[in-house]
Design an enzyme around this catalytic site. Structure first.
Site, PDB file in Angstrom:
ATOM      1  N   CYS A  49       0.875  -1.202  -0.089  1.00 33.57           N
ATOM      2  CA  CYS A  49       0.031   0.006  -0.049  1.00 33.57           C
ATOM      3  C   CYS A  49       0.751   1.180  -0.130  1.00 33.57           C
ATOM      4  CB  CYS A  49      -0.900   0.045   1.276  1.00 33.57           C
ATOM      5  SG  CYS A  49      -1.618   1.596   1.623  1.00 33.57           S
ATOM      6  N   HIS A  50       0.533   2.157  -0.540  1.00 37.74           N
ATOM      7  CA  HIS A  50       1.284   3.609  -0.609  1.00 37.74           C
ATOM      8  C   HIS A  50       1.814   3.774   1.061  1.00 37.74           C
ATOM      9  CE1 HIS A  50       2.512   6.668  -3.459  1.00 37.74           C
ATOM     10  NE2 HIS A  50       3.013   7.042  -2.623  1.00 37.74           N
ATOM     11  N   THR A  51       1.101   3.542   1.920  1.00 34.78           N
ATOM     12  CA  THR A  51       1.475   4.006   3.182  1.00 34.78           C
ATOM     13  C   THR A  51       2.585   3.383   3.550  1.00 34.78           C
ATOM     14  OG1 THR A  51      -0.977   4.424   3.722  1.00 34.78           O
ATOM     15  CG2 THR A  51       0.678   4.438   5.547  1.00 34.78           C
ATOM     16  N   HIS A  71       1.311  -3.997   5.825  1.00 31.96           N
ATOM     17  CA  HIS A  71       0.148  -3.785   6.736  1.00 31.96           C
ATOM     18  C   HIS A  71      -1.179  -4.441   5.943  1.00 31.96           C
ATOM     19  CE1 HIS A  71       0.106  -0.033   4.657  1.00 31.96           C
ATOM     20  NE2 HIS A  71      -1.350  -0.035   4.797  1.00 31.96           N
ATOM     21  N   GLU A  72      -0.948  -4.742   4.937  1.00 27.86           N
ATOM     22  CA  GLU A  72      -2.123  -5.107   4.115  1.00 27.86           C
ATOM     23  C   GLU A  72      -2.016  -6.754   3.645  1.00 27.86           C
ATOM     24  OE1 GLU A  72      -4.108  -2.452   0.753  1.00 27.86           O
ATOM     25  OE2 GLU A  72      -3.331  -3.999  -0.331  1.00 27.86           O
ATOM     26  N   CYS A 101     -10.181  -2.236  20.271  1.00 29.11           N
ATOM     27  CA  CYS A 101     -10.083  -2.850  21.660  1.00 29.11           C
ATOM     28  C   CYS A 101     -11.644  -3.311  22.165  1.00 29.11           C
ATOM     29  CB  CYS A 101      -9.435  -2.000  22.846  1.00 29.11           C
ATOM     30  SG  CYS A 101     -10.607  -0.675  23.351  1.00 29.11           S
ATOM     31  N   CYS A 104     -13.099   0.999  24.733  1.00 21.36           N
ATOM     32  CA  CYS A 104     -12.902   2.252  24.962  1.00 21.36           C
ATOM     33  C   CYS A 104     -14.063   3.124  24.396  1.00 21.36           C
ATOM     34  CB  CYS A 104     -11.597   2.788  24.364  1.00 21.36           C
ATOM     35  SG  CYS A 104     -11.711   2.845  22.651  1.00 21.36           S
ATOM     36  N   CYS A 107     -14.700   2.868  20.761  1.00 17.47           N
ATOM     37  CA  CYS A 107     -15.036   1.551  20.323  1.00 17.47           C
ATOM     38  C   CYS A 107     -16.537   1.231  20.685  1.00 17.47           C
ATOM     39  CB  CYS A 107     -14.197   0.465  20.851  1.00 17.47           C
ATOM     40  SG  CYS A 107     -12.555   0.323  20.152  1.00 17.47           S
ATOM     41  N   CYS A 115     -10.118   3.746  18.031  1.00 18.46           N
ATOM     42  CA  CYS A 115      -9.922   3.382  19.191  1.00 18.46           C
ATOM     43  C   CYS A 115      -8.622   4.104  20.074  1.00 18.46           C
ATOM     44  CB  CYS A 115      -9.551   1.722  18.910  1.00 18.46           C
ATOM     45  SG  CYS A 115      -8.996   1.020  20.475  1.00 18.46           S
ATOM     46  N   ARG A 119      -5.604   3.024  17.832  1.00 19.33           N
ATOM     47  CA  ARG A 119      -5.543   3.728  16.752  1.00 19.33           C
ATOM     48  C   ARG A 119      -4.044   3.915  16.265  1.00 19.33           C
ATOM     49  NH1 ARG A 119      -7.032   9.821  18.191  1.00 19.33           N
ATOM     50  NH2 ARG A 119      -8.648   8.544  19.191  1.00 19.33           N
ATOM     51  N   CYS A 179      -6.531  -3.324   3.933  1.00 20.90           N
ATOM     52  CA  CYS A 179      -6.139  -1.782   4.003  1.00 20.90           C
ATOM     53  C   CYS A 179      -6.931  -1.144   2.930  1.00 20.90           C
ATOM     54  CB  CYS A 179      -4.973  -1.475   4.183  1.00 20.90           C
ATOM     55  SG  CYS A 179      -4.642   0.500   4.386  1.00 20.90           S
ATOM     56  N   ARG A 374      -2.513  -3.208  -7.255  1.00 22.42           N
ATOM     57  CA  ARG A 374      -2.062  -3.737  -6.077  1.00 22.42           C
ATOM     58  C   ARG A 374      -1.229  -4.863  -6.697  1.00 22.42           C
ATOM     59  NH1 ARG A 374      -2.258   0.163  -3.077  1.00 22.42           N
ATOM     60  NH2 ARG A 374      -3.412   0.159  -1.045  1.00 22.42           N
TER      61      ARG A 374
HETATM   62  N1  LIG Z   1      -6.577   7.064   5.445  1.00 24.26           N
HETATM   63  C1  LIG Z   1      -6.430   5.611   5.353  1.00 24.26           C
HETATM   64  O1  LIG Z   1      -6.950   5.126   6.121  1.00 24.26           O
HETATM   65  C2  LIG Z   1      -5.454   5.217   4.254  1.00 24.26           C
HETATM   66  C3  LIG Z   1      -5.244   3.812   4.106  1.00 24.26           C
HETATM   67  C4  LIG Z   1      -4.654   3.656   3.051  1.00 24.26           C
HETATM   68  C5  LIG Z   1      -4.020   4.288   2.225  1.00 24.26           C
HETATM   69  N2  LIG Z   1      -4.006   5.766   2.611  1.00 24.26           N
HETATM   70  C6  LIG Z   1      -3.242   6.839   1.568  1.00 24.26           C
HETATM   71  O2  LIG Z   1      -4.066   6.900   0.413  1.00 24.26           O
HETATM   72  C7  LIG Z   1      -3.312   7.405  -0.629  1.00 24.26           C
HETATM   73  C8  LIG Z   1      -3.436   6.540  -1.833  1.00 24.26           C
HETATM   74  O3  LIG Z   1      -2.830   5.505  -1.631  1.00 24.26           O
HETATM   75  P1  LIG Z   1      -2.796   4.175  -2.882  1.00 24.26           P
HETATM   76  O4  LIG Z   1      -2.122   3.090  -2.154  1.00 24.26           O
HETATM   77  O5  LIG Z   1      -3.939   4.215  -3.654  1.00 24.26           O
HETATM   78  O6  LIG Z   1      -1.715   5.050  -3.741  1.00 24.26           O
HETATM   79  P2  LIG Z   1      -1.347   5.125  -5.053  1.00 24.26           P
HETATM   80  O7  LIG Z   1       0.238   5.291  -5.289  1.00 24.26           O
HETATM   81  O8  LIG Z   1      -1.389   3.573  -5.870  1.00 24.26           O
HETATM   82  O9  LIG Z   1      -2.175   5.852  -5.965  1.00 24.26           O
HETATM   83  C9  LIG Z   1      -2.099   7.406  -5.597  1.00 24.26           C
HETATM   84  C10 LIG Z   1      -2.383   8.079  -7.021  1.00 24.26           C
HETATM   85  O10 LIG Z   1      -2.454   9.495  -6.783  1.00 24.26           O
HETATM   86  C11 LIG Z   1      -2.060  10.253  -7.740  1.00 24.26           C
HETATM   87  N3  LIG Z   1      -1.519  11.659  -7.490  1.00 24.26           N
HETATM   88  C12 LIG Z   1      -0.761  11.949  -6.632  1.00 24.26           C
HETATM   89  N4  LIG Z   1      -0.452  13.111  -6.580  1.00 24.26           N
HETATM   90  C13 LIG Z   1      -1.853  13.642  -7.142  1.00 24.26           C
HETATM   91  C14 LIG Z   1      -2.166  14.915  -7.282  1.00 24.26           C
HETATM   92  N5  LIG Z   1      -1.787  15.974  -6.815  1.00 24.26           N
HETATM   93  N6  LIG Z   1      -3.549  15.251  -7.862  1.00 24.26           N
HETATM   94  C15 LIG Z   1      -3.930  14.149  -8.506  1.00 24.26           C
HETATM   95  N7  LIG Z   1      -3.497  12.811  -8.519  1.00 24.26           N
HETATM   96  C16 LIG Z   1      -2.555  12.549  -7.543  1.00 24.26           C
HETATM   97  C17 LIG Z   1      -0.911   9.416  -8.280  1.00 24.26           C
HETATM   98  O11 LIG Z   1      -0.621   9.677  -9.699  1.00 24.26           O
HETATM   99  C18 LIG Z   1      -1.466   8.211  -8.389  1.00 24.26           C
HETATM  100  O12 LIG Z   1      -2.150   7.594  -9.149  1.00 24.26           O
HETATM  101  C19 LIG Z   1      -1.900   7.304  -0.114  1.00 24.26           C
HETATM  102  O13 LIG Z   1      -1.428   8.749   0.466  1.00 24.26           O
HETATM  103  C20 LIG Z   1      -2.094   6.307   1.188  1.00 24.26           C
HETATM  104  O14 LIG Z   1      -0.954   6.608   2.099  1.00 24.26           O
HETATM  105  C21 LIG Z   1      -4.879   6.023   3.369  1.00 24.26           C
HETATM  106 ZN   LIG Z   2      -2.659   0.900   3.677  1.00 21.90          ZN
HETATM  107 ZN   LIG Z   3     -10.975   0.921  21.575  1.00 21.31          ZN
END
Ligand SMILES: NC(=O)c1ccc[n+]([C@@H]2O[C@H](COP(=O)([O-])OP(=O)(O)OC[C@H]3O[C@@H](n4cnc5c(N)ncnc54)[C@H](O)[C@@H]3O)[C@@H](O)[C@H]2O)c1
Ligand SMILES: [Zn+2]
Ligand SMILES: [Zn+2]
Length: 381
Positions: A49-51, A71-72, A101, A104, A107, A115, A119, A179, A374
Site C-alpha cells: 500500500c502507498h502508506t 500492513h495489507e 479494543c 474504549c 470502540c 480506538c 488507533r 487496507c 495492487r
Molecule cells: N486514510 C487511510 O486509512 C489510508 C489507508 C490506505 C492508504 N492511504 C493513503 O491513500 C493514498 C493513496 O494510496 P494508494 O495505495 O492508492 O496509492 P497509489 O500510489 O497507488 O495512488 C495514488 C495516486 O494519486 C495520484 N496523485 C498523486 N498526487 C496527485 C495530485 N496532486 N493530484 C492528482 N492525483 C495525484 C498518483 O498519480 C497515483 O495514481 C496514499 O496517501 C496512502 O498513504 C490512507
Molecule cells: Zn494501507
Molecule cells: Zn478501543
C-alpha cells in the site's frame, strides 16, 4: 491443531528495511512468541500500500530503522498469547493498521473507529504490552510498523488489530481488503455517503481511489470524475465506473475551477486519495456550496498545512477525513469480506501484479513508477 512452534521463538524469513529508501533485504529473523493479548500469525499473502512506501521513503517523517513494513495482508493464527479468547489457532485473519479494543469510548461509539488503545500510530515500532519488539536478528531488535509488519513469514499483532474472517474466503485475493480497498470503499459509503444520481470526484486513481469510485458506483452516483496527474491511470479507471477524467496538468487554472465548471458549481461529493496537500485543498474547494462534502483519505506529509478561505465553510461545504473508511476492523471487516463472497464487491480487478516474496522489491518499483494497482506478494513462493 496443536502446532510444534507454539511457545517457542520461530526463525523465519522477513523483508527488512535497514535504511530509508534502500531495497528491502530478505533476512533470517527470530519472531518471539505472543505475549498477553497478542497473536502470532503466519502471513500467507501481503500486498504493498502507498502508506508502506511513504514511511519506507521516510521523507519528512520520523525515520525508524531497521523496520519490517507491511500492513495489507491475510494470514492464519499460529498461536495466541495469554488472555486471547476471540481467536484460536487456525483462524483466518486480516491484520489492520488501526485496531479495535472493543472497550474504549471510541470502540463503544457508533461513529468512531479511532480506538484509544490501538488507533493508527506510525511512529511506534514496539508492542504496547511491554514496549519491546517481537522481531530480532542476532539479538538486536527490528522494529514493527503499524502494529502489523506483514512483510515477514510470521508476525505478532495485538488481538485488537486482527479481524477474524470467513475461512472460505480466498486469502490470495481478499488480502487487499485489509487496507486499501476497504479504506476507499468505506470513505465513500460510510463517510461521503453520496446520494443516488449524484456527482462524485475522486482525486488519485490508485487502488484506494478506485475503491472509492467503486463505492460511488455502488451508491448509485451518476457522474464519477477521476482526477490524476498520471493519465495512464484513466484507461484502467474505466473498469471502476469512472465516467470522466481530469488531469490537472492539462489546465492552466486550479482543477477545482475546472470541476466546478463541468458540474454547474461543483460536485456533490469528493474523496481525496493522493496524500498530496494541493489535491486535498482542491478536493475540498471543488464541492458544491450548500451541500457538498469532501473526504480526505491520503496520508499527508506531517508538516503539511491545509489552507482555504473560511468562507468556503460558511457557504456550507463540509470537510471530513477518515482512516480505514470509518470501518471498525473487528466488527465490520468480516462483512466486507462477505460482500466479496456474495459477489457484491469485486477485488480481482485491483490485483494487477503478483510476485514471490523473494522479489518483494519489484512491488515497490511498480508503485514508484505508477504502474498497476495492487501487487500481491506470496509468502510461500
Ligand atoms: N486514510 C487511510 O486509512 C489510508 C489507508 C490506505 C492508504 N492511504 C493513503 O491513500 C493514498 C493513496 O494510496 P494508494 O495505495 O492508492 O496509492 P497509489 O500510489 O497507488 O495512488 C495514488 C495516486 O494519486 C495520484 N496523485 C498523486 N498526487 C496527485 C495530485 N496532486 N493530484 C492528482 N492525483 C495525484 C498518483 O498519480 C497515483 O495514481 C496514499 O496517501 C496512502 O498513504 C490512507
Ligand atoms: Zn494501507
Ligand atoms: Zn478501543
Amino acid at each position: 491443531m496443536a502446532s510444534t512452534t507454539v511457545g517457542s521463538v520461530i526463525p523465519c524469513k522477513a523483508a527488512v528495511a535497514w535504511e530509508a529508501g534502500k531495497p528491502l533485504v530478505i533476512e533470517q529473523v527470530e519472531v518471539a512468541p505472543p505475549k498477553a493479548m497478542e497473536v502470532r500469525v503466519k502471513i500467507k499473502y501481503t500486498s504493498l500500500c502507498h502508506t508502506d512506501l511513504y514511511f519506507w521513503e521516510a521523507k519528512g517523517q520520523t525515520p525508524l530503522f531497521p523496520r519490517i513494513f507491511g500492513h495489507e495482508a491475510a494470514g492464519i493464527v499460529e498461536s495466541v498469547g495469554e488472555g486471547v479468547t476471540d481467536l484460536q489457532v487456525g483462524d483466518h485473519v486480516l491484520p489492520v493498521f488501526t485496531g479495535e479494543c472493543m472497550e474504549c469510548a471510541h470502540c463503544k461509539s457508533e461513529e468512531s473507529n479511532m480506538c484509544d488503545l490501538l488507533r493508527i500510530n506510525t511512529d511506534r515500532g514496539v508492542m504496547i504490552n511491554d514496549g519491546k519488539t517481537r522481531f530480532s536478528k542476532n539479538g538486536s531488535p527490528i522494529y514493527h510498523f503499524l502494529g502489523t509488519s506483514t512483510f515477514s513469514e510470521y508476525t505478532v499483532a495485538h488481538v485488537g488489530c486482527l479481524a477474524k474472517i470467513n475461512k472460505a474466503a480466498p486469502l490470495d485475493k481478499i488480502c487487499v481488503l485489509s487496507c486499501g480497498i476497504s479504506t476507499g470503499l468505506g470513505a465513500t459509503l460510510n463517510v461521503a455517503k453520496p446520494k443516488k444520481g449524484s456527482s462524485v470526484a475522486i482525486f488519485g486513481l490508485g487502488a484506494v481511489g478506485l475503491a472509492a469510485a467503486e463505492g460511488a458506483r455502488i451508491a448509485g452516483a451518476s457522474r464519477i470524475i477521476g482526477v490524476d496527474l498520471n493519465s495512464n491511470r484513466f484507461e484502467e479507471a474505466k473498469k471502476f465506473g469512472v465516467t470522466e477524467f481530469v488531469n490537472p496538468k492539462d489546465h492552466d487554472r486550479p482543477v477545482q475551477e475546472v470541476i466546478a465548471e463541468m458540474t454547474n458549481g461543483g460536485v456533490d461529493r469528493s474523496v481525496e486519495c493522493t496524500g498530496n496537500i494541493k489535491a486535498m485543498i482542491s478536493a475540498f474547494e471543488c464541492v458544491h456550496d450548500g451541500w457538498g462534502v469532501a473526504v480526505l483519505v491520503g496520508v499527508p506529509n506531517k508538516d503539511a498545512m491545509f489552507m482555504t478561505k473560511p468562507v468556503n465553510f460558511l457557504t456550507e461545504r463540509t470537510l471530513r477525513g477518515t482512516f480505514f473508511g470509518n470501518y471498525k476492523p473487528r466488527t465490520d471487516l468480516p462483512s466486507v469480506v462477505d460482500m466479496y463472497m456474495r459477489k457484491e464487491l469485486e477485488v480481482e480487478k485491483f490485483i494487477t501484479h503478483r510476485v514471490p516474496f523473494s522479489e518483494i522489491n519489484k512491488a515497490f518499483d511498480y508503485m514508484l513508477k505508477g504502474e498497476g494497482l495492487r501487487c500481491i506478494i506470496s509468502m510461500d513462493d
